[in-house]
Every structure is written in C-alpha cells, then in structure tokens.
Design an enzyme around this catalytic site. Structure first.
Site, PDB file in Angstrom:
ATOM      1  CB  ILE A 157      25.703 -26.572  -8.388  1.00 50.12           C
ATOM      2  CG1 ILE A 157      26.017 -26.135  -9.824  1.00 50.12           C
ATOM      3  CG2 ILE A 157      26.758 -26.018  -7.441  1.00 50.12           C
ATOM      4  CD1 ILE A 157      25.991 -24.645 -10.049  1.00 50.12           C
TER       5      ILE A 157
ATOM      6  CG  ASP B  66      15.470 -29.548  -4.345  1.00 49.97           C
ATOM      7  OD1 ASP B  66      16.551 -29.241  -4.862  1.00 49.97           O
ATOM      8  OD2 ASP B  66      14.371 -29.357  -4.912  1.00 49.97           O
TER       9      ASP B  66
ATOM     10  CB  ALA C  21      28.150 -20.003  -4.904  1.00 52.09           C
ATOM     11  CB  SER C  22      22.424 -19.852  -5.545  1.00 55.48           C
ATOM     12  OG  SER C  22      21.981 -19.104  -4.431  1.00 55.48           O
TER      13      SER C  22
ATOM     14  CG  ASP D 249      30.806 -16.121  -6.707  1.00 51.32           C
ATOM     15  OD1 ASP D 249      31.818 -15.389  -6.799  1.00 51.32           O
ATOM     16  OD2 ASP D 249      30.339 -16.751  -7.664  1.00 51.32           O
TER      17      ASP D 249
ATOM     18  CD  GLU E  52      26.358 -10.118  -9.053  1.00 57.38           C
ATOM     19  OE1 GLU E  52      26.828 -10.196 -10.209  1.00 57.38           O
ATOM     20  OE2 GLU E  52      26.105 -11.119  -8.348  1.00 57.38           O
TER      21      GLU E  52
ATOM     22  CG  HIS F 157      28.321 -13.647 -10.447  1.00 54.15           C
ATOM     23  ND1 HIS F 157      27.102 -13.059 -10.645  1.00 54.15           N
ATOM     24  CD2 HIS F 157      28.132 -14.964 -10.737  1.00 54.15           C
ATOM     25  CE1 HIS F 157      26.206 -13.955 -11.027  1.00 54.15           C
ATOM     26  NE2 HIS F 157      26.814 -15.133 -11.097  1.00 54.15           N
ATOM     27  CB  ILE F 158      34.754 -15.582 -10.092  1.00 52.75           C
ATOM     28  CG1 ILE F 158      35.091 -15.323  -8.613  1.00 52.75           C
ATOM     29  CG2 ILE F 158      34.968 -14.299 -10.864  1.00 52.75           C
ATOM     30  CD1 ILE F 158      35.463 -16.517  -7.825  1.00 52.75           C
ATOM     31  N   GLY F 159      32.051 -17.998  -9.435  1.00 51.04           N
ATOM     32  CA  GLY F 159      31.893 -19.413  -9.104  1.00 51.04           C
ATOM     33  C   GLY F 159      32.188 -20.327 -10.275  1.00 51.04           C
ATOM     34  N   GLY F 160      31.730 -19.949 -11.458  1.00 51.78           N
ATOM     35  CA  GLY F 160      31.965 -20.769 -12.644  1.00 51.78           C
ATOM     36  C   GLY F 160      33.091 -20.260 -13.510  1.00 51.78           C
TER      37      GLY F 160
END
Length: 399
Positions: free
Chosen positions: A153, A172, A229-230, A255, A260, A283-286
């Site tokens: 991603i 990273d 968003a991770s 996100d 939650e 939590h709708i990133g995907g």
C-alpha cells in the site's frame, strides 16, 4: 462434504468461487457474532471466512476440531491467534494485495482535502459561513509526502502521489526498492522533519505500538498533516490531540482507532470527534466494491485450492507448499510436530499399509512440519486412523 461458514457480509464473489469448485454447503452471517453464538456457528465447519470484527482465539480453535482452514477476507490477521491455529494444523489465509488501490486512493484524497482545508470549509458552509479565503490552503503539487512503511500500500500511495506532483520520501525497517522518484530516509526522525504530509502503512504489534507519540509528533514540521490508514494502535491519540490543539499539526485523517465500535449503532469514543480539521472514517480504507469483490475471490481461491490439493501458498502462519498436480492414486496431507525422524516415521507407517510414495513435498515452520504425500495404493479409514493416532501427528487429512 465440506462445510463453509462465512461471517461479516463477505462479498458474493467468494460464494461464486466456492460453487465453481464444487462446494455447496455454505452458511453466511451478515455480521460478527457474540462468543457463544460464534462457538455454535463454528460447530462442524471445515472452512471459515471472517473479516476484522470476528476474533478466533485458542479456545475457539480447541472447540472446533473439524476446522481445516481460516480465511481472513482482509489484509490484517491479528484477529486470529495465528500460533494456536498453526499448532492445531489450521492454515490462515488473507488478501494482502486486493484492496491496495482502494486504500491508496483514500489516503491521497485525504491528503489533498486536508492541504486545502476542505473539511473545515465544508463544515463552515453547512453552518452558514462563507469563508472564501486562501489562507492555509495549499496545492499538493510540490509538497513532500512521507510514507512510513513502504509495502504494497505504501508504495502504491507513493506512485499516486507522484502523479499528483508530490515529492515522495519513505522509511521502512527493511530495504525496499523505490518506485518512481521516491527516496528512502535512513531514519524515521529525518522523514518526519521533511514531510508536509505523513502517512502510516505499518502492521500492528509491539514493534509499532505508538510509534507516532508526542516525541514523533514534535519532530514533524509545524503545519504538517498526519494520516493513519494502517492500525489504530500506531498513533498516540492523546498526543495527536495535543498537537492539533496547539496548532503544531494543521490536520489529520484517521481510518483506524485503538478501540473501534463493534456494531453499526455503537458510537466511536475518541477525543478527536468534533475537530474541524480532522477526517474520521469507520475503517473503510479497503471498503470499495472493487476491492471487496477482489478480496472475496482471492481468499476463496486460496481456501478452495487448499481443500482440493493441499497447497498452502500464501498462508500467513503455516509452512508454504505450492500447488502440484496429484501424482498418485491419493493425496495425504500430514501436519506433524517438527521433530527428528518425523518423515521416516510417516514413510514407515505408509509402507506398513502397502502404500508406495509417488511424490512428496515437505516444508517446516517453527514447531510444525507439513508434508503432502501422493501415494499408490488404497488409503482407507484404517490407514487414516493409524496416521492420525500417532503421537507425532497434529492433523492428517485426505484429498
């Protein structure tokens, strides 16, 4: 007959894959279930499909002896006790690539909206204010995007950001090949000091818990933006609130959250609620139609291939063996404790029952060994009972 139980409104593409593979006994649940109901729903299930809200722990695994594999129809797998699943001989599969584009598009969109102060402007118009000013609003072009976690991603976010004219840097813990003109930073602190927008794409766990804390936020440029968003546990929410309230950060988008809601009607408990310069999404990133269809197909195919051929390629907790056509009259899938002499013991038991090994594939992982054996001869209930009863055996199935 293989019994499949799917939770959390998994996309119909999964059922299409299962039906095409010859599986008809499929039970679906629109949501996650409370522990007792979940335990009952797992009774007699051979394959289980879940998303992020259904948690499968060691106790549930111990009470589901028929369970052969788990499919996480998402990227994350921390909702499953992976070690316990492995020790029960149950591989866990996920979809590490299928929602990559959807998450990346959301992140870039949020970056542009926050750079232009759109959330705040939108709120003011809704409340009767016509605040037509350019103060604090910027183009994405020429700004620096800092990506923490340059995996599937993160690298896709960088590619999209470059197309919008942004400069891309990343950090990273592993060496990664930069795409386009992206440049690697040797430390997180160097990245934070240079980025106008910081976006997180790291896994959960102890190693990433609150990696964005008060000190990290203080290292960010004044007026910069944070996007997560991770995983919800990678940002210290109280420290983020303080950085927003002080004006050190100009905006944020989240996100994911440390805790939650468990249902549609349960409100999110967060000190970020009500802040005009913060975008909060559930939590709708995907969560796009394209990604959910792709995820349904990808995970279902992995589960079907496992049942039909024993292949575990892509399993996150299990020795990986790629697909090979059956070379004998029958195929035995044997999971055993990874101890000296295990293969010799297995081969001797087969030979004692008149089975000739035509092909054999073995892989080990930690305490577990997994071997796919194609044999010539008759594999009846007596043979399977002998194999299953041996102390070295964790699980044994026949394709």
């Amino acid at each position: 007959m293989t019994r499949i139980v799917l939770f959390e409104n998994i996309h119909p593409s999964a059922r299409e894959v299962f039906n095409a593979a010859g599986f008809e006994d499929i039970v679906t649940h629109a949501s996650s279930l409370p522990p007792d109901a979940l335990r009952e729903a797992l009774r007699g299930a051979h394959l289980v499909g879940i998303r992020s809200r259904t948690h499968i722990d060691a106790a549930l695994l111990a009470g589901a002896p028929d369970l052969r594999a788990i499919g996480c129809f998402c990227i994350g797998t921390n909702q499953v006790d992976l070690e316990a699943a492995m020790m029960h001989g149950v591989p866990v599969f996920n979809a590490p690539f299928s929602n990559t584009r959807s998450v990346a598009e959301l992140v870039l969109g949020e970056a542009i909206l926050l750079l232009r102060r759109i959330p705040e402007k939108n709120d003011r118009v809704h409340h009767g204010h016509w605040d037509k000013t350019a103060e604090g609003a910027y183009e994405a072009r020429g700004k620096t995007l800092g990506i923490i976690g340059y995996g599937n991603i993160g690298s896709q976010v960088g590619t999209l950001a470059e197309a919008a004219g942004m400069r891309v840097i990343f950090h990273d813990i592993e060496a990664k090949l930069p795409l386009g003109n992206a440049r690697a930073m040797t430390s997180l602190k160097k990245l934070l000091a240079q980025a106008d927008v910081v976006t997180l794409h790291v896994p959960g766990g102890k190693g990433t818990h609150n990696i964005i804390d008060a000190a990290a936020l203080a290292s960010m440029k004044r007026g910069s933006i944070l996007i997560n968003a991770s995983r919800g546990t990678v940002v210290d929410i109280d420290a983020l609130c303080a950085a927003l309230d002080s004006g050190h950060l100009s905006g944020a988008a989240l996100d994911v959250f440390p805790v939650e809601p468990k249902s549609v009607d349960e409100p999110l408990a967060s000190p970020l609620i009500g802040k005009r310069n913060v975008i909060l999404t559930p939590h709708i990133g995907g969560s796009t139609q394209e990604s959910q269809e792709n995820i349904g197909r990808e995970v279902a195919e992995k589960l079907a291939r496992f049942v039909l051929s024993g292949t575990t390629k892509g399993a996150v907790n299990f020795p990986e063996i790629p697909y090979q056509p059956v070379a004998g009259a029958a195929r035995i899938l044997h999971v055993h404790r990874n101890l000296p002499g295990a293969m010799g013991t297995l081969s001797n038991m087969m030979a004692e029952h008149g089975l000739n090994i035509a092909s054999q594939q073995l892989q080990t992982r930690g305490q577990i060994g997994y071997v796919i054996t194609d044999v010539e001869g008759t594999v009846d209930d007596t043979v399977m009972s002998v194999l299953r009863a041996h102390p070295i055996t964790v699980r044994c199935d026949l394709v």
